[in-house]
Design a protein around this motif. Structure first.
Motif, PDB file in Angstrom:
ATOM      1  N   GLY A  24      34.915 -91.827 -66.366  1.00  0.00           N
ATOM      2  CA  GLY A  24      34.289 -91.267 -65.176  1.00  0.00           C
ATOM      3  C   GLY A  24      35.050 -90.059 -64.664  1.00  0.00           C
ATOM      4  O   GLY A  24      36.210 -89.831 -65.023  1.00  0.00           O
ATOM      5  N   TYR A  25      34.396 -89.296 -63.821  1.00  0.00           N
ATOM      6  CA  TYR A  25      34.966 -88.038 -63.340  1.00  0.00           C
ATOM      7  C   TYR A  25      36.284 -88.240 -62.587  1.00  0.00           C
ATOM      8  O   TYR A  25      37.291 -87.633 -62.903  1.00  0.00           O
ATOM      9  N   GLU A  26      36.256 -89.101 -61.595  1.00  0.00           N
ATOM     10  CA  GLU A  26      37.411 -89.207 -60.709  1.00  0.00           C
ATOM     11  C   GLU A  26      38.626 -89.828 -61.402  1.00  0.00           C
ATOM     12  O   GLU A  26      39.763 -89.399 -61.190  1.00  0.00           O
ATOM     13  N   ALA A  27      38.399 -90.809 -62.251  1.00  0.00           N
ATOM     14  CA  ALA A  27      39.514 -91.508 -62.901  1.00  0.00           C
ATOM     15  C   ALA A  27      40.125 -90.719 -64.051  1.00  0.00           C
ATOM     16  O   ALA A  27      41.190 -91.069 -64.550  1.00  0.00           O
ATOM     17  N   THR A  28      39.461 -89.663 -64.488  1.00  0.00           N
ATOM     18  CA  THR A  28      39.973 -88.846 -65.593  1.00  0.00           C
ATOM     19  C   THR A  28      40.817 -87.716 -65.012  1.00  0.00           C
ATOM     20  O   THR A  28      40.295 -86.818 -64.351  1.00  0.00           O
ATOM     21  N   SER A  29      42.105 -87.763 -65.266  1.00  0.00           N
ATOM     22  CA  SER A  29      43.023 -86.766 -64.708  1.00  0.00           C
ATOM     23  C   SER A  29      43.076 -85.510 -65.570  1.00  0.00           C
ATOM     24  O   SER A  29      42.714 -85.535 -66.750  1.00  0.00           O
ATOM     25  N   VAL A  30      43.545 -84.435 -64.973  1.00  0.00           N
ATOM     26  CA  VAL A  30      43.743 -83.194 -65.733  1.00  0.00           C
ATOM     27  C   VAL A  30      44.757 -83.430 -66.851  1.00  0.00           C
ATOM     28  O   VAL A  30      44.600 -82.920 -67.966  1.00  0.00           O
ATOM     29  N   ALA A  31      45.801 -84.236 -66.584  1.00  0.00           N
ATOM     30  CA  ALA A  31      46.792 -84.542 -67.617  1.00  0.00           C
ATOM     31  C   ALA A  31      46.150 -85.245 -68.809  1.00  0.00           C
ATOM     32  O   ALA A  31      46.446 -84.924 -69.971  1.00  0.00           O
ATOM     33  N   GLU A  32      45.240 -86.207 -68.528  1.00  0.00           N
ATOM     34  CA  GLU A  32      44.553 -86.899 -69.620  1.00  0.00           C
ATOM     35  C   GLU A  32      43.646 -85.933 -70.374  1.00  0.00           C
ATOM     36  O   GLU A  32      43.578 -85.954 -71.608  1.00  0.00           O
ATOM     37  N   LEU A  33      42.952 -85.080 -69.636  1.00  0.00           N
ATOM     38  CA  LEU A  33      42.052 -84.117 -70.268  1.00  0.00           C
ATOM     39  C   LEU A  33      42.807 -83.182 -71.203  1.00  0.00           C
ATOM     40  O   LEU A  33      42.385 -82.952 -72.338  1.00  0.00           O
ATOM     41  N   THR A  34      43.913 -82.631 -70.732  1.00  0.00           N
ATOM     42  CA  THR A  34      44.659 -81.702 -71.582  1.00  0.00           C
ATOM     43  C   THR A  34      45.212 -82.414 -72.815  1.00  0.00           C
ATOM     44  O   THR A  34      45.264 -81.838 -73.899  1.00  0.00           O
ATOM     45  N   GLN A  35      45.576 -83.683 -72.646  1.00  0.00           N
ATOM     46  CA  GLN A  35      46.093 -84.442 -73.788  1.00  0.00           C
ATOM     47  C   GLN A  35      45.009 -84.644 -74.844  1.00  0.00           C
ATOM     48  O   GLN A  35      45.230 -84.369 -76.025  1.00  0.00           O
ATOM     49  N   VAL A  36      43.830 -85.129 -74.426  1.00  0.00           N
ATOM     50  CA  VAL A  36      42.782 -85.408 -75.415  1.00  0.00           C
ATOM     51  C   VAL A  36      42.186 -84.117 -75.976  1.00  0.00           C
ATOM     52  O   VAL A  36      41.708 -84.095 -77.114  1.00  0.00           O
ATOM     53  N   MET A  37      42.215 -83.044 -75.194  1.00  0.00           N
ATOM     54  CA  MET A  37      41.672 -81.768 -75.649  1.00  0.00           C
ATOM     55  C   MET A  37      42.674 -80.992 -76.501  1.00  0.00           C
ATOM     56  O   MET A  37      42.315 -80.003 -77.144  1.00  0.00           O
ATOM     57  N   GLY A  38      43.941 -81.426 -76.489  1.00  0.00           N
ATOM     58  CA  GLY A  38      44.954 -80.770 -77.287  1.00  0.00           C
ATOM     59  C   GLY A  38      45.343 -79.394 -76.781  1.00  0.00           C
ATOM     60  O   GLY A  38      45.679 -78.505 -77.570  1.00  0.00           O
ATOM     61  N   ILE A  39      45.298 -79.222 -75.461  1.00  0.00           N
ATOM     62  CA  ILE A  39      45.637 -77.927 -74.867  1.00  0.00           C
ATOM     63  C   ILE A  39      46.574 -78.131 -73.678  1.00  0.00           C
ATOM     64  O   ILE A  39      46.738 -79.249 -73.195  1.00  0.00           O
TER      65      ILE A  39
END
Length: 197
Positions: A24-39
């Motif tokens: 979900g939007y709120e529970a997904t942190s920027v740190a998690e996003l950058t990790q899974v996106m590899g950036i």
């Protein structure tokens, strides 16, 4: 010469879709996003703007890919009944596909959000409203064509099938199998009004 980005933007966006879809939007942190996106965070902000802009792009891409089966069914089937039955049956398959998170991002992507996530909630609501409007238009066309009784309540019939689709998404996230959801779809179609002979 402009320097090219050091990552595959489409692959990164698809990874973001899966992260938002799973948590979900709120529970997904920027740190998690950058990790899974590899950036790194600066690359995320440079390529996509902020988290909300990334979510908006992810939801739009989801609607054009994983969620496109609903639009195709509404456009391709000859009747509202055929279109809605196809949506329900394909939802049973899509929502339980092990290749990606269960359910529907448009349905569950902004659950349990606080006031700071209003924009995300409104974005997903607008997608659901558009989908319901397409369904209602097909139902109204069938009423005018005599394929449904003249006194059919198009608004309520639309709300019923939208609720079925949203419920199937939730059920799949709780572990329902494709076969179980196919039985739900079959039962749901028994509620379809039949025109008077």
């Amino acid at each position: 010469m402009a320097r090219q980005r050091a990552f595959d933007r489409d692959a990164a966006l698809d990874s973001a879709i899966h992260a938002f879809w799973r948590r979900g939007y709120e529970a997904t942190s920027v740190a998690e996003l950058t990790q899974v996106m590899g950036i790194r965070p600066p690359s995320l902000y440079a390529a996509f703007g902020d988290k909300m802009r990334l979510f908006e792009e992810a939801v739009t891409r989801y609607g054009a890919t994983y969620g496109a089966f609903t639009v195709r069914a509404m456009a391709e089937e000859p009747t509202a009944r055929a279109a809605i039955e196809r949506v329900l049956r394909e939802a049973a398959t899509e929502y339980t596909d092990p290749a990606h998170p269960p359910g529907c991002l448009i349905v569950s992507g902004a659950e349990n959000c606080g006031p700071e996530s209003t924009e995300a909630e409104e974005l997903l609501r607008s997608f659901r409203t558009t989908s319901k409007a397409a369904m209602k238009a097909r139902i109204e066309a069938d009423i005018h064509a005599g394929r449904l009784p003249a006194d059919t309540d198009a608004e309520s019939l639309t709300a019923f099938y939208a609720a079925m689709i949203q419920g199937m998404s939730k059920q799949s996230r709780d572990g329902a199998t494709r076969e179980a959801l196919e039985r739900v779809a079959e039962l749901a179609m028994k509620a379809w009004p039949t025109p008077a002979s």
